[in-house]
Design a protein around this motif. Sequence first.
Motif, mmCIF file in Angstrom:
data_model
loop_
_atom_site.group_PDB
_atom_site.id
_atom_site.type_symbol
_atom_site.label_atom_id
_atom_site.label_comp_id
_atom_site.label_asym_id
_atom_site.label_seq_id
_atom_site.Cartn_x
_atom_site.Cartn_y
_atom_site.Cartn_z
ATOM 1 N N HIS A 179 0.832 -1.202 0.000
ATOM 2 C CA HIS A 179 0.000 0.000 0.000
ATOM 3 C C HIS A 179 0.873 1.262 0.000
ATOM 4 O O HIS A 179 0.650 2.193 -0.785
ATOM 5 N N ILE A 180 1.880 1.294 0.887
ATOM 6 C CA ILE A 180 2.788 2.442 0.949
ATOM 7 C C ILE A 180 3.590 2.566 -0.338
ATOM 8 O O ILE A 180 3.752 3.655 -0.906
ATOM 9 N N ALA A 181 4.097 1.447 -0.837
ATOM 10 C CA ALA A 181 4.911 1.463 -2.059
ATOM 11 C C ALA A 181 4.115 1.966 -3.249
ATOM 12 O O ALA A 181 4.636 2.706 -4.097
ATOM 13 N N ALA A 182 2.837 1.581 -3.339
ATOM 14 C CA ALA A 182 2.000 2.017 -4.457
ATOM 15 C C ALA A 182 1.828 3.529 -4.452
ATOM 16 O O ALA A 182 1.815 4.171 -5.509
ATOM 17 N N GLU A 183 1.676 4.117 -3.273
ATOM 18 C CA GLU A 183 1.527 5.578 -3.197
ATOM 19 C C GLU A 183 2.780 6.302 -3.662
ATOM 20 O O GLU A 183 2.709 7.414 -4.186
ATOM 21 N N THR A 229 5.859 19.819 -1.006
ATOM 22 C CA THR A 229 4.708 19.505 -1.843
ATOM 23 C C THR A 229 3.834 18.509 -1.120
ATOM 24 O O THR A 229 4.269 17.391 -0.842
ATOM 25 N N PRO A 230 2.604 18.869 -0.750
ATOM 26 C CA PRO A 230 1.777 17.960 0.020
ATOM 27 C C PRO A 230 1.487 16.677 -0.746
ATOM 28 O O PRO A 230 1.385 16.662 -1.953
ATOM 29 N N SER A 231 1.398 15.597 0.003
ATOM 30 C CA SER A 231 1.059 14.298 -0.572
ATOM 31 C C SER A 231 0.116 13.601 0.372
ATOM 32 O O SER A 231 0.461 13.342 1.505
ATOM 33 N N SER A 232 -1.087 13.325 -0.076
ATOM 34 C CA SER A 232 -2.066 12.717 0.793
ATOM 35 C C SER A 232 -1.752 11.253 0.998
ATOM 36 O O SER A 232 -1.151 10.604 0.172
ATOM 37 N N SER A 233 -2.156 10.739 2.144
ATOM 38 C CA SER A 233 -1.914 9.340 2.473
ATOM 39 C C SER A 233 -2.975 8.858 3.427
ATOM 40 O O SER A 233 -3.412 9.579 4.300
ATOM 41 N N SER A 234 -3.344 7.627 3.259
ATOM 42 C CA SER A 234 -4.288 7.035 4.186
ATOM 43 C C SER A 234 -3.626 5.962 5.022
ATOM 44 O O SER A 234 -4.254 5.322 5.829
ATOM 45 N N GLY A 235 -2.334 5.774 4.854
ATOM 46 C CA GLY A 235 -1.674 4.763 5.668
ATOM 47 C C GLY A 235 -0.223 4.658 5.389
ATOM 48 O O GLY A 235 0.324 5.239 4.542
#
Length: 631
Positions: free
Chosen positions: A466-470, A625-631
């Motif tokens: 999940h983290i790698a995909a982001e 640069t903001p980067s959204s994340s859910s986990g």
Amino acid sequence: MTRIARLARRYWVVTLTLGIGLVGIVLALAGAGWLVQWLFSVYALAVAVWQGVGMVRQMAQGRFGLDILAITAIVATVLVGEYVAALLVVLMLTGGDALEDYANRRAKRELDALLTRAPQFAHLVVDGGYQEVPVDQVRVGDALLVRPSEIVPVDGVLISARGAFDQASITGESIPVEKTTGDEVLSGSVNGQEAVELRATSTAASSQYQQIVALVAQAAESKAPVVRLADRYAVPFTVFSLALGAVAWWASGDPVRFAEVLVLATPCPLLIAAPVAFIGGMSRGARNSIIVKSGGVLEQLARARTAVFDKTGTLTYGAPALSAVRPQPPFDADELLAAVASAEQYSSHVLAASFIRAAKDRGLELREAASAQEAATNGVVAEIDGREVVVGKFAFVAEHAPDAVRTAIAPGELAVYVAIGGRYAGALLASDRLRENAAATLRELSALGVTNTMMLTGDARETAEHIAAELGITNVRAECLPADKVAEVAGIAERPVIMVGDGVNDAPVLAAADVGIAMGAKGATAASESADAVILVDDIHGVARAVRIGTDTVRIALQSIWLGIVVSVVLMVIAAFGFIPATAGALIQELVDLATILAALRAIGGRLDAREATEPRAGPFAPATPSSSSG
């Protein structure tokens, strides 16, 4: 005037050479020209013998240097009667050494600044008073006084009600940080305008600032592989210079031509340019909160093709934060969060601080518990406002609320369940947030030539992917033990390999990589001897900045080397045809040496950092640069 006198004493051979020259001018004006020739010739030959002894010692240690060119030039100019040129070659040789030393001292200013600021004494609280003791005598638990504007001597916790500390030299924060009773205070921080007391939590040797100082001392004594490569240029350059001088002598039939060529065969671009550039690069790193342990690390960074990252604490913040509140009617979100935060005040779990902070951010009032008990690894039970509040794992909460139901979670999330008054009240979701500038850092690394990226982690595969995909990392290895990480790094074909970790469980793989970089802002990793570089601020962009500094340093070192070589070769060829007299050639060569040193000093990077600061880039040095994340 004092500074000039200090420099004259430090570089006494240069001072003596200039003095001999002035005496010669006086004698020449007095009509004793024959005495000038003898004075200059004897002094030049004495210096040649002195330098020759040093050269022989170096050769006995397997190091072939370029001093043979200068020594040969001195002897040749004396033999052909060019005694003024002989003295100028002596000035070139001794002045080159002095310029190298001065340039090195100039380049190491930022490194030395850390060393000279290391606290030497502490004010120990004894019998209602204070006693000054050496900092290495402070023991864990000692109460210490830190006076206004003093440097905190050891790591500790604040005893006083409040204080303000400048942590710029430790974490890079430009604004003083406010602390209250019980807050951690790092050694090396500068106290504000009020005296405070703190209790030592570490000895001097194990404190944050002393660990950084140890790394700096190690960095200051290093020599890069490219410097040794520059030393190996000595053989072909010496052979070429001597051969060109011999051909000029043979073609012209004039031995003076041989001396004229050799006075322009400068060793300085090779002897000075690379060391000055690499020390400048390490100095630039220190100024940007990156301690590089050796100049060789900068060369490896410049050539790096693969970057491997740990996940927790490196690509993510390493501290799970509240991501969602899912109340079960009739409870609402604020009621659920307030109850959880009130109960978590009595828990040591890593999530407790996150829930309490989230509740305070929403302006929710936290209640005191009539009683509270923590069940290790399961959760906490507290009586708040006459109701039992249970927070923890699903099975633990289900024992107190049979109507509890599991909630859906996404990869990278974890759920904390809640029961209030014997009823299931809902769940709170938490996730370890992705660093805001992680994606931007990876893009910058790719632009710098580090095109292959990998993530190694001990976490579950779903979370890791999940983290790698982001981030766009396609090469992921999850559920790794330390030995697995070492094996993965050893099997990477695209090298050199950079490994970036938080230094807690990553010591083996940091040592196995070509360049191990530890995220050392939290203190423990700053002492990790397995890392080759330590980033002192909690910012992953330091990895890209370290690669950029390495790339700039190697480029400037090689530019400086070849600048000196090309100019020297051109001048030697001109001198071979008799167009540059020996005395004029020696004077010209001094300018070539100076230009080489000035070119190498660009690696200190003041202008490079200023130019970089104007470019849009993530990190604490420029807007992220903001980067959204859910986990």
